[in-house]
Write an enzyme that holds these catalytic residues in place. Structure first.
Site, mmCIF file in Angstrom:
data_model
loop_
_atom_site.group_PDB
_atom_site.id
_atom_site.type_symbol
_atom_site.label_atom_id
_atom_site.label_comp_id
_atom_site.label_asym_id
_atom_site.label_seq_id
_atom_site.Cartn_x
_atom_site.Cartn_y
_atom_site.Cartn_z
ATOM 1 N N TYR A 111 0.833 -1.212 0.000
ATOM 2 C CA TYR A 111 0.000 0.000 0.000
ATOM 3 C C TYR A 111 0.863 1.256 0.000
ATOM 4 O O TYR A 111 1.061 1.883 1.038
ATOM 5 C CB TYR A 111 -0.910 -0.044 1.249
ATOM 6 C CG TYR A 111 -2.017 0.987 1.287
ATOM 7 C CD1 TYR A 111 -2.916 1.130 0.233
ATOM 8 C CD2 TYR A 111 -2.206 1.798 2.410
ATOM 9 C CE1 TYR A 111 -3.950 2.058 0.284
ATOM 10 C CE2 TYR A 111 -3.242 2.724 2.475
ATOM 11 C CZ TYR A 111 -4.108 2.851 1.409
ATOM 12 O OH TYR A 111 -5.136 3.761 1.477
ATOM 13 N N ARG A 116 -1.570 8.014 -3.818
ATOM 14 C CA ARG A 116 -2.442 7.035 -3.151
ATOM 15 C C ARG A 116 -3.757 7.670 -2.683
ATOM 16 O O ARG A 116 -3.774 8.833 -2.317
ATOM 17 C CB ARG A 116 -1.687 6.449 -1.948
ATOM 18 C CG ARG A 116 -2.310 5.201 -1.378
ATOM 19 C CD ARG A 116 -1.460 4.627 -0.275
ATOM 20 N NE ARG A 116 -1.538 5.434 0.934
ATOM 21 C CZ ARG A 116 -0.743 5.260 2.005
ATOM 22 N NH1 ARG A 116 0.202 4.338 1.982
ATOM 23 N NH2 ARG A 116 -0.889 6.009 3.065
ATOM 24 N N ASP A 117 -4.800 6.858 -2.700
ATOM 25 C CA ASP A 117 -6.128 7.265 -2.197
ATOM 26 C C ASP A 117 -6.651 8.475 -2.985
ATOM 27 O O ASP A 117 -7.071 9.483 -2.409
ATOM 28 C CB ASP A 117 -6.043 7.584 -0.688
ATOM 29 C CG ASP A 117 -7.376 7.364 0.034
ATOM 30 O OD1 ASP A 117 -8.261 6.708 -0.539
ATOM 31 O OD2 ASP A 117 -7.525 7.859 1.168
ATOM 32 N N SER A 123 -6.072 8.894 3.396
ATOM 33 C CA SER A 123 -4.922 7.998 3.293
ATOM 34 C C SER A 123 -3.958 8.403 2.191
ATOM 35 O O SER A 123 -3.220 7.562 1.661
ATOM 36 C CB SER A 123 -5.392 6.553 3.099
ATOM 37 O OG SER A 123 -5.827 6.023 4.333
ATOM 38 N N ASP A 162 -8.112 -0.217 -2.843
ATOM 39 C CA ASP A 162 -8.869 0.912 -3.440
ATOM 40 C C ASP A 162 -8.328 1.420 -4.777
ATOM 41 O O ASP A 162 -9.018 2.207 -5.444
ATOM 42 C CB ASP A 162 -8.931 2.138 -2.495
ATOM 43 C CG ASP A 162 -9.641 1.843 -1.178
ATOM 44 O OD1 ASP A 162 -10.181 0.728 -1.040
ATOM 45 O OD2 ASP A 162 -9.642 2.718 -0.307
ATOM 46 N N ASP A 344 -9.256 5.111 10.439
ATOM 47 C CA ASP A 344 -9.430 5.251 8.982
ATOM 48 C C ASP A 344 -9.116 6.660 8.504
ATOM 49 O O ASP A 344 -8.917 6.879 7.307
ATOM 50 C CB ASP A 344 -10.886 4.956 8.594
ATOM 51 C CG ASP A 344 -11.264 3.515 8.849
ATOM 52 O OD1 ASP A 344 -10.467 2.623 8.535
ATOM 53 O OD2 ASP A 344 -12.370 3.288 9.382
HETATM 54 C C1 BGC Z 1 -3.865 4.026 6.444
HETATM 55 C C2 BGC Z 1 -2.552 3.305 6.594
HETATM 56 C C3 BGC Z 1 -2.678 2.176 7.592
HETATM 57 C C4 BGC Z 1 -3.844 1.284 7.227
HETATM 58 C C5 BGC Z 1 -4.081 0.215 8.263
HETATM 59 C C6 BGC Z 1 -4.968 3.045 6.125
HETATM 60 O O1 BGC Z 1 -6.200 3.700 6.131
HETATM 61 O O2 BGC Z 1 -3.768 5.004 5.460
HETATM 62 O O3 BGC Z 1 -1.567 4.203 7.007
HETATM 63 O O4 BGC Z 1 -1.504 1.422 7.636
HETATM 64 O O5 BGC Z 1 -5.026 2.035 7.099
HETATM 65 O O6 BGC Z 1 -4.508 0.742 9.464
#
Ligand code: BGC
Length: 389
Positions: A111, A116-117, A123, A162, A344
């Site tokens: 990830y 990203r996101d 995120s 995502d 989140d």
């Molecule tokens: C976050 C990450 C995190 C993951 C698991 C995601 O929403 O952006 O930084 O590692 O959740 O908690």
């Protein structure tokens, strides 16, 4: 000492008494060979990593209610994926995946795509749009080396939550248009490079309330299959991960939003139906279609105002434990992907990564930045766990 039969028997009996109550589980003595044609979770338990265990134990230590703390502590023993969400997390991960017992499989989330996101803010990652070479050389390549150095350990990877679903439903956003080529190139590179004998891969496919809509199923499956084929149809891809960090029930009739005005336009009102529906479309599109489903936080239903709400849903509880007993031939396992208790997204409206979804009335407030520990939320997940802890 002269050993008589009687003394040997006494010695064996003595050592049996002296032996520790629990037999130390050992790493595999030879190379693990996995394949996209088999369910790697059969006869392998999802590894309970010590990163999450420490978060959980610290949280339990901070609880004044001792019976709640005892329940909370049990969560650390439940297999949960570990997110490699930054380049620096690779070095943190390395010591955590040594000496994993042969009867376990380590779950890792890949990830860190550039941009990203793209459809949300919570995120947004460390790599900007365009940093595809850094993604390859500073992120995927070192992860590959790390996994190659552990040929006797089994790994299941969830690939880039995502990302490809956003390219299907959020491509009207400039940010997702800008991210598109990096997502496709990055995911293909990850699939190609991490295609190792001790690894199986599941590409993130959102959830029933996302790519399950009638108009999204076919383009969604084709979007994933396109990247899978661009990677050279890697042998270790097993299929998809669904409901990652999500809230949908595995099986519920009618589904939570089935009788809502728009419900008629979606045939995937729970993840069980989604896996069947999307799985059939994947098959047509020429991609492996087995699934793992995140059941980490879906223990309580009926909490969201709208299906698309994703941020720290208030009232949630831990869900079904990781298991291969899914009753669905396409579903390899229920898994815990999102580590319950990690946020989140922040509810601080002045933060750079504040996303309005984290301000909705069904979102728990206050909440810290995505990925940060969220003590109050964790306590709620423990209290509301279903099945109970
Ligand atoms: C976050 C990450 C995190 C993951 C698991 C995601 O929403 O952006 O930084 O590692 O959740 O908690």
């Amino acid at each position: 000492m002269k050993l008589t039969v009687a003394s040997v028997v006494a010695l064996i009996a003595g050592s049996a008494i002296a032996a520790p109550a629990q037999v130390q589980k050992r790493a595999c003595s030879s190379a693990v060979r996995l394949s996209g044609t088999e369910n790697a979770f059969l006869n392998r338990k999802l590894h309970a990593n010590s990163f999450y265990r420490e978060e959980v134990n610290k949280a339990a230590d901070a609880m004044s209610d001792s019976s709640l703390a005892a329940k909370a502590r049990k969560v650390g023993d439940i297999g949960t994926f570990l997110w490699i969400d930054t380049i620096s997390k690779i070095e943190i991960t390395r010591p955590l995946i040594q000496d994993v017992p042969c009867e376990e499989i380590v779950g890792l989330v890949i990830y860190d795509l550039p941009g990203r996101d793209c459809a949300a803010k919570a995120s947004n990652g460390e790599l900007p749009v365009g940093a595809i070479n850094r993604y390859k050389s500073e992120y995927i390549d070192p992860i590959k080396k790390m996994l190659q150095a552990l040929p006797n350990t089994a790994f299941a990877l969830v690939i880039e939550p995502d990302s490809l679903p956003n390219l299907v439903t959020n491509i009207d956003l400039t940010s997702c248009q800008q991210s598109k080529s990096g997502y496709e190139e990055g995911v293909a590179y990850a699939l190609k490079e991490l295609n190792l004998p001790n690894v199986v891969m599941y590409i993130d496919a959102g959830h029933g309330g996302w790519l399950g809509w009638n108009d999204n199923v076919k383009p969604g499956a084709e979007g994933l299959a396109k990247v899978y084929k661009a990677a050279g149809s890697p042998s270790q891809v097993r299929g998809i991960a669904t409901n990652v960090a999500g809230w949908n029930a595995w099986s519920k009739t009618p589904g939570e939003f089935e009788n809502s005005p728009d419900g008629q336009w979606n045939k995937a009102h729970d993840e069980k139906r989604y896996v069947e529906l999307f799985g059939a479309a994947l098959k047509t599109a020429g991609m492996p279609n087995h699934a793992i489903v995140d059941t980490g936080r879906n223990g309580v239903q009926g909490l969201r105002e709208e299906w698309g709400h994703w941020c720290n849903v208030n009232g949630a509880g831990f869900g079904i434990r990781p298991s291969t007993d899914t009753g669905s031939t396409l579903t390899d396992a229920f898994v815990w992907v999102k580590p319950g208790g990690e946020s989140d997204g922040t509810s601080d409206t002045s933060a750079n990564r504040y996303d309005s979804f984290c301000g909705h009335s069904d979102a728990f407030k206050p909440s810290p930045e995505a990925g940060q520990w969220h003590q109050a939320y964790f306590e709620m997940l423990v209290k509301n766990a279903n099945p109970a802890l």
